[in-house]
Design a protein around this motif. Structure first.
Motif, short mmCIF file in Angstrom:
data_model
loop_
_atom_site.label_atom_id
_atom_site.label_comp_id
_atom_site.label_asym_id
_atom_site.label_seq_id
_atom_site.Cartn_x
_atom_site.Cartn_y
_atom_site.Cartn_z
N ILE A 198 -9.51 -10.62 -64.69
CA ILE A 198 -10.94 -10.38 -64.49
C ILE A 198 -11.24 -10.58 -63.01
CG2 ILE A 198 -11.63 -11.00 -66.83
CD1 ILE A 198 -12.52 -13.71 -65.86
N ARG A 199 -12.33 -9.98 -62.57
CA ARG A 199 -12.71 -10.08 -61.15
C ARG A 199 -13.15 -11.50 -60.83
NH1 ARG A 199 -17.78 -7.40 -58.57
NH2 ARG A 199 -18.26 -7.30 -60.77
N GLY A 200 -12.77 -11.98 -59.66
CA GLY A 200 -13.10 -13.34 -59.24
C GLY A 200 -14.49 -13.45 -58.62
N SER A 201 -14.95 -14.71 -58.51
CA SER A 201 -16.27 -14.98 -57.96
C SER A 201 -16.32 -16.20 -57.07
CB SER A 201 -17.28 -15.19 -59.10
OG SER A 201 -17.43 -14.03 -59.87
N GLY A 202 -15.20 -16.86 -56.85
CA GLY A 202 -15.20 -18.11 -56.10
C GLY A 202 -15.15 -19.30 -57.02
N PHE A 203 -14.76 -20.44 -56.47
CA PHE A 203 -14.54 -21.65 -57.26
C PHE A 203 -15.72 -22.00 -58.16
CE2 PHE A 203 -14.69 -26.31 -57.76
CZ PHE A 203 -13.53 -26.47 -58.49
N ALA A 204 -15.47 -22.05 -59.47
CA ALA A 204 -16.41 -22.48 -60.50
C ALA A 204 -17.70 -21.65 -60.53
CB ALA A 204 -16.72 -23.96 -60.37
N LEU A 205 -17.62 -20.38 -60.12
CA LEU A 205 -18.82 -19.53 -60.09
C LEU A 205 -18.71 -18.30 -60.99
CD1 LEU A 205 -19.48 -19.55 -56.24
CD2 LEU A 205 -20.67 -20.87 -58.00
N ASN A 206 -17.56 -18.06 -61.60
CA ASN A 206 -17.33 -16.82 -62.35
C ASN A 206 -18.01 -16.88 -63.71
OD1 ASN A 206 -16.38 -14.42 -63.35
ND2 ASN A 206 -14.29 -14.76 -62.66
N THR A 207 -19.01 -16.02 -63.90
CA THR A 207 -19.73 -15.97 -65.17
C THR A 207 -19.04 -15.04 -66.17
OG1 THR A 207 -21.14 -14.19 -64.35
CG2 THR A 207 -21.95 -16.47 -64.07
N ARG A 208 -17.94 -14.43 -65.80
CA ARG A 208 -17.24 -13.49 -66.67
C ARG A 208 -16.28 -14.17 -67.66
NH1 ARG A 208 -17.19 -11.75 -61.58
NH2 ARG A 208 -18.43 -9.92 -61.11
N CYS A 209 -16.12 -15.46 -67.60
CA CYS A 209 -15.20 -16.18 -68.48
C CYS A 209 -15.88 -16.42 -69.83
CB CYS A 209 -14.77 -17.49 -67.85
SG CYS A 209 -13.97 -17.29 -66.25
N THR A 210 -16.02 -15.37 -70.58
CA THR A 210 -16.74 -15.42 -71.86
C THR A 210 -15.84 -14.94 -72.98
OG1 THR A 210 -17.53 -13.15 -71.64
CG2 THR A 210 -18.91 -14.89 -70.66
N THR B 273 -8.49 -30.05 -70.69
CA THR B 273 -8.78 -29.60 -72.06
C THR B 273 -10.26 -29.28 -72.24
OG1 THR B 273 -9.05 -31.89 -72.78
CG2 THR B 273 -6.87 -30.91 -73.06
N ASP B 274 -10.92 -28.86 -71.17
CA ASP B 274 -12.33 -28.52 -71.32
C ASP B 274 -12.48 -27.23 -72.12
OD1 ASP B 274 -12.21 -26.25 -69.56
OD2 ASP B 274 -12.33 -27.60 -67.86
N GLN B 275 -13.70 -26.89 -72.46
CA GLN B 275 -13.99 -25.75 -73.31
C GLN B 275 -13.44 -24.44 -72.74
OE1 GLN B 275 -18.16 -25.13 -73.98
NE2 GLN B 275 -17.80 -23.72 -75.67
N LEU B 276 -13.52 -24.25 -71.45
CA LEU B 276 -13.04 -23.01 -70.84
C LEU B 276 -11.52 -22.87 -70.92
CD1 LEU B 276 -15.40 -22.97 -67.76
CD2 LEU B 276 -15.45 -21.40 -69.71
N ARG B 277 -10.80 -23.98 -70.66
CA ARG B 277 -9.33 -23.93 -70.77
C ARG B 277 -8.93 -23.59 -72.20
NH1 ARG B 277 -11.18 -24.97 -66.73
NH2 ARG B 277 -11.21 -22.74 -66.89
N GLU B 278 -9.56 -24.26 -73.15
CA GLU B 278 -9.22 -24.04 -74.56
C GLU B 278 -9.56 -22.64 -75.01
OE1 GLU B 278 -7.25 -26.05 -76.24
OE2 GLU B 278 -7.24 -27.23 -74.40
#
Length: 138
Positions: free
Chosen positions: A15-27, A65-70
């Protein structure tokens, strides 16, 4: 189409990047669409890139083990993922038989994998660029 390839290893940033902890595409929608895309590939493996790992909005550098990693692991590495093991035997080597190598995955980081085939060891190691739990806390 992979042709005669025994497997495909993708090294992340799907997926396209957005910078550290800013990517809203991780859905779920994005991860499911990539999963659906990759389902057509034979024996597909992937490790996360920084775009879908430490650039995800809400990334917690203090947790592995946060929600995004899982969420990523559920789609691409955990036991229920279609990419957890090989689904087809590798092409027959001369004088050999069909073989489907076993993939070993690290229990705490199933995105890291290892398998051996025809005397060669293959590794998939999650080491995204930038600030990450792996490089800064592990």
């Amino acid at each position: 189409d992979a042709g005669d390839a025994a497997f495909i290893a993708h090294t992340g940033d799907f997926i396209r990047g957005s910078g550290f902890a800013l990517n809203t595409r991780c859905t779920d929608y994005t991860f499911k669409s990539r999963k659906d895309l990759f389902m057509g590939a034979t024996n597909f493996l992937t490790t996360p890139g920084d775009n879908e790992w430490n650039e995800c909005l809400g990334y917690d550098i203090n947790s592995n083990t946060d929600q995004l990693r899982e969420k990523w692991r559920d789609y691409f590495a955990n036991q229920m993922s279609p990419f957890h093991t090989f689904t087809k035997a590798f092409p027959v080597r001369s004088g050999g038989v069909d073989e489907k190598p076993n993939i070993s995955r690290q229990a705490s980081n199933p995105e890291n994998y290892f398998f051996r085939y025809d005397g060669v060891a293959f590794f998939g190691i999650n080491k995204p660029s930038g600030t990450s739990y792996i490089s800064d806390n592990a």
